[in-house]
Design a protein around this motif. Sequence first.
Motif, PDB file in Angstrom:
ATOM      1  N   MET A  23       0.818  -1.203   0.000  1.00  9.78           N
ATOM      2  CA  MET A  23       0.000   0.000   0.000  1.00  9.78           C
ATOM      3  C   MET A  23       0.864   1.271   0.000  1.00  9.78           C
ATOM      4  SD  MET A  23      -3.256  -0.246  -0.197  1.00  9.78           S
ATOM      5  CE  MET A  23      -4.271  -1.689  -0.536  1.00  9.78           C
ATOM      6  N   PRO A  24       0.330   2.375  -0.542  1.00 11.75           N
ATOM      7  CA  PRO A  24       1.136   3.588  -0.682  1.00 11.75           C
ATOM      8  C   PRO A  24       1.333   4.361   0.608  1.00 11.75           C
ATOM      9  CG  PRO A  24      -1.078   3.974  -1.494  1.00 11.75           C
ATOM     10  CD  PRO A  24      -0.993   2.507  -1.185  1.00 11.75           C
ATOM     11  N   LEU A  25       0.737   3.955   1.682  1.00  8.47           N
ATOM     12  CA  LEU A  25       0.950   4.482   3.013  1.00  8.47           C
ATOM     13  C   LEU A  25       1.050   3.260   3.915  1.00  8.47           C
ATOM     14  CD1 LEU A  25      -2.424   5.739   4.568  1.00  8.47           C
ATOM     15  CD2 LEU A  25      -2.337   4.180   2.650  1.00  8.47           C
ATOM     16  N   ASN A  26       1.723   3.334   5.010  1.00  8.52           N
ATOM     17  CA  ASN A  26       2.116   4.413   5.875  1.00  8.52           C
ATOM     18  C   ASN A  26       3.622   4.694   5.802  1.00  8.52           C
ATOM     19  OD1 ASN A  26      -0.577   4.674   7.128  1.00  8.52           O
ATOM     20  ND2 ASN A  26      -0.155   2.618   7.850  1.00  8.52           N
ATOM     21  N   SER A  27       4.211   4.418   4.682  1.00  2.71           N
ATOM     22  CA  SER A  27       5.616   4.768   4.501  1.00  2.71           C
ATOM     23  C   SER A  27       5.759   6.282   4.400  1.00  2.71           C
ATOM     24  CB  SER A  27       6.164   4.108   3.235  1.00  2.71           C
ATOM     25  OG  SER A  27       5.371   4.460   2.120  1.00  2.71           O
ATOM     26  N   VAL A  28       6.975   6.744   4.604  1.00  2.00           N
ATOM     27  CA  VAL A  28       7.290   8.164   4.444  1.00  2.00           C
ATOM     28  C   VAL A  28       8.528   8.261   3.555  1.00  2.00           C
ATOM     29  CG1 VAL A  28       7.883  10.323   5.587  1.00  2.00           C
ATOM     30  CG2 VAL A  28       6.376   8.694   6.745  1.00  2.00           C
ATOM     31  N   PRO A  29       8.388   8.802   2.347  1.00  2.00           N
ATOM     32  CA  PRO A  29       7.190   9.431   1.792  1.00  2.00           C
ATOM     33  C   PRO A  29       6.205   8.386   1.267  1.00  2.00           C
ATOM     34  CG  PRO A  29       8.935   9.495   0.159  1.00  2.00           C
ATOM     35  CD  PRO A  29       9.548   8.906   1.409  1.00  2.00           C
ATOM     36  N   PRO A  30       4.933   8.778   1.125  1.00  2.00           N
ATOM     37  CA  PRO A  30       3.954   7.874   0.535  1.00  2.00           C
ATOM     38  C   PRO A  30       4.199   7.727  -0.969  1.00  2.00           C
ATOM     39  CG  PRO A  30       2.970  10.021   0.895  1.00  2.00           C
ATOM     40  CD  PRO A  30       4.341  10.081   1.487  1.00  2.00           C
ATOM     41  N   THR A  31       3.633   6.687  -1.558  1.00  2.14           N
ATOM     42  CA  THR A  31       3.875   6.405  -2.978  1.00  2.14           C
ATOM     43  C   THR A  31       2.918   7.223  -3.837  1.00  2.14           C
ATOM     44  OG1 THR A  31       4.363   4.162  -2.222  1.00  2.14           O
ATOM     45  CG2 THR A  31       4.343   4.512  -4.583  1.00  2.14           C
ATOM     46  N   THR A  32       3.152   8.516  -3.881  1.00  4.28           N
ATOM     47  CA  THR A  32       2.263   9.425  -4.603  1.00  4.28           C
ATOM     48  C   THR A  32       2.941  10.109  -5.782  1.00  4.28           C
ATOM     49  OG1 THR A  32       2.816  11.098  -2.941  1.00  4.28           O
ATOM     50  CG2 THR A  32       0.754   9.876  -2.626  1.00  4.28           C
ATOM     51  N   THR A  33       4.215   9.817  -6.004  1.00  7.35           N
ATOM     52  CA  THR A  33       4.942  10.305  -7.173  1.00  7.35           C
ATOM     53  C   THR A  33       5.857   9.186  -7.664  1.00  7.35           C
ATOM     54  OG1 THR A  33       6.896  11.132  -5.994  1.00  7.35           O
ATOM     55  CG2 THR A  33       5.015  12.645  -6.181  1.00  7.35           C
ATOM     56  N   VAL A  34       6.332   9.305  -8.888  1.00  7.79           N
ATOM     57  CA  VAL A  34       7.263   8.311  -9.420  1.00  7.79           C
ATOM     58  C   VAL A  34       8.553   8.314  -8.609  1.00  7.79           C
ATOM     59  CG1 VAL A  34       8.667   7.674 -11.425  1.00  7.79           C
ATOM     60  CG2 VAL A  34       6.281   8.389 -11.742  1.00  7.79           C
ATOM     61  N   GLU A  35       9.006   9.468  -8.195  1.00  8.20           N
ATOM     62  CA  GLU A  35      10.217   9.551  -7.371  1.00  8.20           C
ATOM     63  C   GLU A  35      10.056   8.749  -6.082  1.00  8.20           C
ATOM     64  OE1 GLU A  35      13.040  12.926  -5.173  1.00  8.20           O
ATOM     65  OE2 GLU A  35      11.119  13.489  -6.087  1.00  8.20           O
ATOM     66  N   HIS A  36       8.909   8.874  -5.439  1.00  2.30           N
ATOM     67  CA  HIS A  36       8.669   8.136  -4.200  1.00  2.30           C
ATOM     68  C   HIS A  36       8.552   6.631  -4.472  1.00  2.30           C
ATOM     69  CE1 HIS A  36       6.750  11.978  -2.274  1.00  2.30           C
ATOM     70  NE2 HIS A  36       8.051  12.100  -2.505  1.00  2.30           N
ATOM     71  N   LEU A  37       7.952   6.259  -5.610  1.00  2.00           N
ATOM     72  CA  LEU A  37       7.879   4.852  -5.988  1.00  2.00           C
ATOM     73  C   LEU A  37       9.277   4.277  -6.166  1.00  2.00           C
ATOM     74  CD1 LEU A  37       6.401   2.284  -7.046  1.00  2.00           C
ATOM     75  CD2 LEU A  37       6.462   3.364  -9.324  1.00  2.00           C
ATOM     76  N   ARG A  38      10.155   4.999  -6.853  1.00  2.00           N
ATOM     77  CA  ARG A  38      11.517   4.506  -7.085  1.00  2.00           C
ATOM     78  C   ARG A  38      12.257   4.324  -5.763  1.00  2.00           C
ATOM     79  NH1 ARG A  38       9.965   2.508 -11.484  1.00  2.00           N
ATOM     80  NH2 ARG A  38       9.934   3.837 -13.350  1.00  2.00           N
ATOM     81  N   LEU A  39      12.028   5.199  -4.825  1.00  2.00           N
ATOM     82  CA  LEU A  39      12.664   5.068  -3.514  1.00  2.00           C
ATOM     83  C   LEU A  39      12.206   3.782  -2.832  1.00  2.00           C
ATOM     84  CD1 LEU A  39      14.339   6.138  -1.135  1.00  2.00           C
ATOM     85  CD2 LEU A  39      12.335   7.489  -0.445  1.00  2.00           C
ATOM     86  N   LYS A  40      10.908   3.528  -2.865  1.00  2.00           N
ATOM     87  CA  LYS A  40      10.384   2.323  -2.221  1.00  2.00           C
ATOM     88  C   LYS A  40      10.882   1.067  -2.928  1.00  2.00           C
ATOM     89  CE  LYS A  40       6.419   2.337  -0.169  1.00  2.00           C
ATOM     90  NZ  LYS A  40       5.002   2.226   0.278  1.00  2.00           N
ATOM     91  N   GLN A  41      10.926   1.082  -4.245  1.00  2.00           N
ATOM     92  CA  GLN A  41      11.435  -0.076  -4.987  1.00  2.00           C
ATOM     93  C   GLN A  41      12.895  -0.346  -4.638  1.00  2.00           C
ATOM     94  OE1 GLN A  41      10.394   1.411  -8.893  1.00  2.00           O
ATOM     95  NE2 GLN A  41       8.774  -0.119  -9.129  1.00  2.00           N
ATOM     96  N   HIS A  42      13.685   0.702  -4.502  1.00  2.00           N
ATOM     97  CA  HIS A  42      15.094   0.541  -4.162  1.00  2.00           C
ATOM     98  C   HIS A  42      15.256  -0.143  -2.809  1.00  2.00           C
ATOM     99  CE1 HIS A  42      19.371   1.451  -3.804  1.00  2.00           C
ATOM    100  NE2 HIS A  42      19.119   1.972  -2.616  1.00  2.00           N
ATOM    101  N   VAL A  43      14.451   0.271  -1.849  1.00  2.00           N
ATOM    102  CA  VAL A  43      14.531  -0.325  -0.512  1.00  2.00           C
ATOM    103  C   VAL A  43      14.064  -1.783  -0.542  1.00  2.00           C
ATOM    104  CG1 VAL A  43      13.606  -0.213   1.831  1.00  2.00           C
ATOM    105  CG2 VAL A  43      14.267   1.892   0.658  1.00  2.00           C
ATOM    106  N   ALA A  44      12.964  -2.046  -1.250  1.00  2.00           N
ATOM    107  CA  ALA A  44      12.404  -3.401  -1.276  1.00  2.00           C
ATOM    108  C   ALA A  44      13.319  -4.379  -1.989  1.00  2.00           C
ATOM    109  CB  ALA A  44      11.035  -3.377  -1.949  1.00  2.00           C
ATOM    110  N   ALA A  45      14.027  -3.926  -3.006  1.00  2.00           N
ATOM    111  CA  ALA A  45      14.845  -4.827  -3.810  1.00  2.00           C
ATOM    112  C   ALA A  45      15.890  -5.558  -2.991  1.00  2.00           C
ATOM    113  CB  ALA A  45      15.528  -4.035  -4.934  1.00  2.00           C
ATOM    114  N   GLU A  46      16.368  -4.940  -1.942  1.00  2.00           N
ATOM    115  CA  GLU A  46      17.430  -5.536  -1.130  1.00  2.00           C
ATOM    116  C   GLU A  46      16.900  -6.445  -0.033  1.00  2.00           C
ATOM    117  OE1 GLU A  46      20.688  -5.107  -1.748  1.00  2.00           O
ATOM    118  OE2 GLU A  46      20.073  -3.951  -3.527  1.00  2.00           O
TER     119      GLU A  46
END
Length: 442
Positions: free
Chosen positions: A95-118
């Motif tokens: 889900m796009p929350l409750n992470s900070v930042p939330p997944t509301t932009t492509v930049e924020h999505l890329r950040l979350k993908q980077h963290v999850a990949a590892e």
Amino acid sequence: MVEAITAVRARHVLVDGAFRPATVRIGGGRVTEVAAYDDGRHDPGALDLPDSARLLPGVVDTHVHVNEPGRTEWEGFATATTAAARGGVTTIIDMPLNSVPPTTTVEHLRLKQHVAAEKARVDVGFWGGAVPGNLADLRPLWEAGVFGFKCFLAPSGVDEFPPLTPPELDAALTEIAGFGGLMIVHAEDARVLDEAPHPPSRAYADFLLSRPDRAETDAIRRLLDGARATGCRVHVLHLSSARALDLLAEARAEGLPVTVETCPHYLCFSAEDLPDAAPQFKCCPPIRDRGNRDALWGALVDGVIDCVVSDHSPSTPEEKGRGDGDLQQAWGGISGLQVGFTAVADEAAARGIGLEQVSRWMAPATADLVGLGHKGRIAVGADADLTVLDTAAPLDVRAADLAHRHPISAYDGRRLAGSVTHTWLRGEEPTAGHLLTREAAA
């Protein structure tokens, strides 16, 4: 646990919606053949399961709050995906929350993908968020691979993910319909919630009065009006109130593009049985009464509700215990990722509902919701994401034994009639999941 398999034999394999004896052969991470059971005698190294075991497709949980980055102390990809694998879940959509930042932009999505990949041990995909002010971000997020967009119609509980007003909802539905996307909605009406009584209280009955059925029915009616006006595909998240079922059945009969989910905690618990001052049972919308629970089960069997998902929404013990038992202050969310599937299977069996039905609601139905046609089924060409539920291995749930980051669980102390004994991701022990995008699902 066997690290990797090339073939597995079982007397009870779920294929095309029914159990039958079979040998499932695996190559390159996919199912290469579903053969006769006796064929497996000639496979060197084939794993034979006991007669009490049911070989099922891995669960696809499309409603999980991992909370990383930004609130990793609440959960995180390492602990969430470990818990998923232990519970037979091989794919999650975050889900796009409750992470900070939330997944509301492509930049924020890329950040979350980077963290999850590892850190991800199972496959992980991502929802985007629809919030005030990010209308122009929706199409880019869709093109970047999110599976759809979540919005709230009432406060979400975190300031960085505010709700949409009715005009903002209409604008977002219009925009998403324009590129064929999917809007998934936390359907509680803000006005109804504001008007409901919500005094400080440790009594579950008082908390239930603060989140009335009408909050859901009014919000769902508004959402269906929006779908009717725009043609946008919509999905009702975590349906709690059975009083909305007639609305939803009528919408389906009308041909509106609407799907619906509910959650294990709404199917396994009832308000009359919940203790006071026990925030591990608090969620929004709330667990309602026994009659309501029975009606939700009926709607699943009848097809008015499409699927069952965990809505795993953990927090720290400090957040969950905020208010010292005052249920208005405690964080609202249930940690059910690891035991949700087993708990639903147990409750279904007590109601005379077969495991094949449970698997359908929690694997192919959820996979189809997000377009993952190669997930959630045992079929030639599908990913060899498999799980084993052994009906001869009862499970006594202890919160301290779960892989979730914090030992808090509504299921603590519950005895379940079976347990997950094996999980494979593409035929291997889950250790390194893939990141999924909508393009990969096509």
